[in-house]
Every structure is written in structure tokens, then in C-alpha cells.
Design a protein around this motif. Structure first.
Motif, PDB file in Angstrom:
ATOM      1  N   GLY A  13       0.832  -1.197   0.000  1.00  0.00           N
ATOM      2  CA  GLY A  13       0.000   0.000   0.000  1.00  0.00           C
ATOM      3  C   GLY A  13       0.864   1.242   0.000  1.00  0.00           C
ATOM      4  O   GLY A  13       1.817   1.344   0.761  1.00  0.00           O
ATOM      5  N   THR A  14       0.522   2.189  -0.874  1.00  0.00           N
ATOM      6  CA  THR A  14       1.261   3.436  -0.953  1.00  0.00           C
ATOM      7  C   THR A  14       0.287   4.594  -0.789  1.00  0.00           C
ATOM      8  O   THR A  14      -0.662   4.712  -1.568  1.00  0.00           O
ATOM      9  CB  THR A  14       1.943   3.569  -2.333  1.00  0.00           C
ATOM     10  OG1 THR A  14       2.451   2.306  -2.740  1.00  0.00           O
ATOM     11  CG2 THR A  14       3.077   4.563  -2.284  1.00  0.00           C
ATOM     12  N   PRO A  15       0.503   5.449   0.213  1.00  0.00           N
ATOM     13  CA  PRO A  15      -0.413   6.585   0.379  1.00  0.00           C
ATOM     14  C   PRO A  15      -0.160   7.656  -0.692  1.00  0.00           C
ATOM     15  O   PRO A  15       0.983   7.938  -1.037  1.00  0.00           O
ATOM     16  CB  PRO A  15      -0.084   7.119   1.770  1.00  0.00           C
ATOM     17  CG  PRO A  15       1.230   6.528   2.135  1.00  0.00           C
ATOM     18  CD  PRO A  15       1.478   5.354   1.265  1.00  0.00           C
ATOM     19  N   ASP A  16      -1.260   8.214  -1.231  1.00  0.00           N
ATOM     20  CA  ASP A  16      -1.113   9.302  -2.201  1.00  0.00           C
ATOM     21  C   ASP A  16      -1.073  10.644  -1.470  1.00  0.00           C
ATOM     22  O   ASP A  16      -1.071  10.688  -0.247  1.00  0.00           O
ATOM     23  CB  ASP A  16      -2.230   9.254  -3.249  1.00  0.00           C
ATOM     24  CG  ASP A  16      -3.619   9.440  -2.657  1.00  0.00           C
ATOM     25  OD1 ASP A  16      -3.738   9.888  -1.496  1.00  0.00           O
ATOM     26  OD2 ASP A  16      -4.604   9.155  -3.366  1.00  0.00           O
ATOM     27  N   GLU A  17      -1.059  11.737  -2.219  1.00  0.00           N
ATOM     28  CA  GLU A  17      -0.931  13.069  -1.603  1.00  0.00           C
ATOM     29  C   GLU A  17      -2.132  13.449  -0.742  1.00  0.00           C
ATOM     30  O   GLU A  17      -2.028  14.294   0.138  1.00  0.00           O
ATOM     31  CB  GLU A  17      -0.712  14.128  -2.680  1.00  0.00           C
ATOM     32  CG  GLU A  17      -1.887  14.239  -3.632  1.00  0.00           C
ATOM     33  CD  GLU A  17      -1.483  14.291  -5.083  1.00  0.00           C
ATOM     34  OE1 GLU A  17      -2.325  14.701  -5.877  1.00  0.00           O
ATOM     35  OE2 GLU A  17      -0.368  13.919  -5.423  1.00  0.00           O
ATOM     36  N   ASP A  18      -3.302  12.785  -0.975  1.00  0.00           N
ATOM     37  CA  ASP A  18      -4.496  13.064  -0.175  1.00  0.00           C
ATOM     38  C   ASP A  18      -4.598  12.149   1.041  1.00  0.00           C
ATOM     39  O   ASP A  18      -5.553  12.248   1.803  1.00  0.00           O
ATOM     40  CB  ASP A  18      -5.747  12.923  -1.038  1.00  0.00           C
ATOM     41  CG  ASP A  18      -5.781  13.941  -2.166  1.00  0.00           C
ATOM     42  OD1 ASP A  18      -5.320  15.084  -1.944  1.00  0.00           O
ATOM     43  OD2 ASP A  18      -6.248  13.593  -3.269  1.00  0.00           O
ATOM     44  N   GLY A  19      -3.638  11.246   1.188  1.00  0.00           N
ATOM     45  CA  GLY A  19      -3.634  10.361   2.344  1.00  0.00           C
ATOM     46  C   GLY A  19      -4.351   9.035   2.119  1.00  0.00           C
ATOM     47  O   GLY A  19      -4.437   8.221   3.029  1.00  0.00           O
ATOM     48  N   PHE A  20      -4.897   8.826   0.918  1.00  0.00           N
ATOM     49  CA  PHE A  20      -5.562   7.563   0.617  1.00  0.00           C
ATOM     50  C   PHE A  20      -4.525   6.550   0.162  1.00  0.00           C
ATOM     51  O   PHE A  20      -3.604   6.876  -0.572  1.00  0.00           O
ATOM     52  CB  PHE A  20      -6.624   7.749  -0.468  1.00  0.00           C
ATOM     53  CG  PHE A  20      -7.769   8.602  -0.036  1.00  0.00           C
ATOM     54  CD1 PHE A  20      -8.769   8.091   0.777  1.00  0.00           C
ATOM     55  CD2 PHE A  20      -7.838   9.935  -0.425  1.00  0.00           C
ATOM     56  CE1 PHE A  20      -9.812   8.887   1.188  1.00  0.00           C
ATOM     57  CE2 PHE A  20      -8.886  10.740  -0.024  1.00  0.00           C
ATOM     58  CZ  PHE A  20      -9.882  10.214   0.790  1.00  0.00           C
ATOM     59  N   THR A  21      -4.691   5.308   0.598  1.00  0.00           N
ATOM     60  CA  THR A  21      -3.741   4.265   0.255  1.00  0.00           C
ATOM     61  C   THR A  21      -4.206   3.541  -0.999  1.00  0.00           C
ATOM     62  O   THR A  21      -5.331   3.062  -1.059  1.00  0.00           O
ATOM     63  CB  THR A  21      -3.595   3.261   1.418  1.00  0.00           C
ATOM     64  OG1 THR A  21      -3.178   3.970   2.571  1.00  0.00           O
ATOM     65  CG2 THR A  21      -2.584   2.183   1.085  1.00  0.00           C
ATOM     66  N   SER A  22      -3.326   3.468  -1.973  1.00  0.00           N
ATOM     67  CA  SER A  22      -3.625   2.706  -3.185  1.00  0.00           C
ATOM     68  C   SER A  22      -2.879   1.375  -3.102  1.00  0.00           C
ATOM     69  O   SER A  22      -1.745   1.314  -2.658  1.00  0.00           O
ATOM     70  CB  SER A  22      -3.225   3.482  -4.432  1.00  0.00           C
ATOM     71  OG  SER A  22      -1.843   3.721  -4.444  1.00  0.00           O
ATOM     72  N   GLU A  23      -3.562   0.335  -3.536  1.00  0.00           N
ATOM     73  CA  GLU A  23      -3.019  -1.015  -3.465  1.00  0.00           C
ATOM     74  C   GLU A  23      -2.226  -1.312  -4.731  1.00  0.00           C
ATOM     75  O   GLU A  23      -2.714  -1.115  -5.837  1.00  0.00           O
ATOM     76  CB  GLU A  23      -4.189  -1.998  -3.334  1.00  0.00           C
ATOM     77  CG  GLU A  23      -3.850  -3.313  -2.749  1.00  0.00           C
ATOM     78  CD  GLU A  23      -5.081  -4.181  -2.568  1.00  0.00           C
ATOM     79  OE1 GLU A  23      -5.590  -4.700  -3.574  1.00  0.00           O
ATOM     80  OE2 GLU A  23      -5.522  -4.335  -1.422  1.00  0.00           O
TER      81      GLU A  23
END
Length: 107
Positions: A13-23
């Protein structure tokens, strides 16, 4: 005999600039022995709160290659979650009990 092709899937999981984690999924192709779940395995899984669908056996060395350790498996077009792993030292293999992941968007 390990003559079926499966894909071990490692998920990070990598968090994006908005703080949401993309799988992010990484697949590793390997040979395995795929078999149906026996009645006792199915029943024990049900008691533990999950539904065992398939059991696969892979070489221990293949299971150790993907980093991080695989949490999912793809067989054909179907994706499964690894719910139990059991190392068989005498056969240098790892037995994985899998639960089918339901398609939530129906497509």
C-alpha cells in the motif's frame, strides 16, 4: 505433481498526496499442485470463520521469492486470499489454503 500454473500476489500500500492508500499488486508466476478442499478442511475453516475454496502446494523456494510475502493467489481469472499456510518440511513445499475473493462490484 506440481504442473498447474498459479500467480502468487504480493500487495503493498502506498499513500497518495491526499492520504488515501492505493493497493499495488506484484504477481509471481510459479508451478503448483491445485486440489479441492477436503470435507474436514472445509468444516474446520467454517468453524474458524472463513470459507476454504482451494488448496495449493508450491515449492518453498518459490513462496519465499516475492517480497513482501504473498497474501493472495490468482488461478486463471479467479483471485483468492491466503487464509492458512503450512510448511511441509519433508517435501520442501508450502501448502496454502485459499478463500475465493468475492467480486464486490459484480463485474
Amino acid at each position: 505433481m506440481k504442473n498447474d500454473i498459479i500467480y502468487l500476489i504480493s500487495v503493498t500500500g502506498t499513500p497518495d498526496e491526499d492520504g488515501f492508500t492505493s493497493e499495488e499488486k506484484t504477481e509471481f508466476r510459479c508451478f503448483a499442485e491445485v486440489r479441492d478442499v477436503k470435507y474436514t478442511e472445509y468444516y474446520q475453516a467454517s468453524l474458524a470463520g472463513y470459507s476454504a475454496s482451494v488448496v495449493v502446494s508450491v515449492n518453498e523456494a518459490d513462496f519465499e521469492i516475492p517480497k513482501p510475502r504473498p497474501s493472495k493467489v490468482r488461478i486463471g481469472d479467479t483471485e483468492y486470499r491466503i487464509v492458512r499456510r503450512y510448511r511441509k518440511k519433508t517435501q520442501n513445499s508450502v501448502e496454502l489454503t485459499l478463500e475465493e475473493i468475492e467480486d464486490v462490484d459484480g463485474g
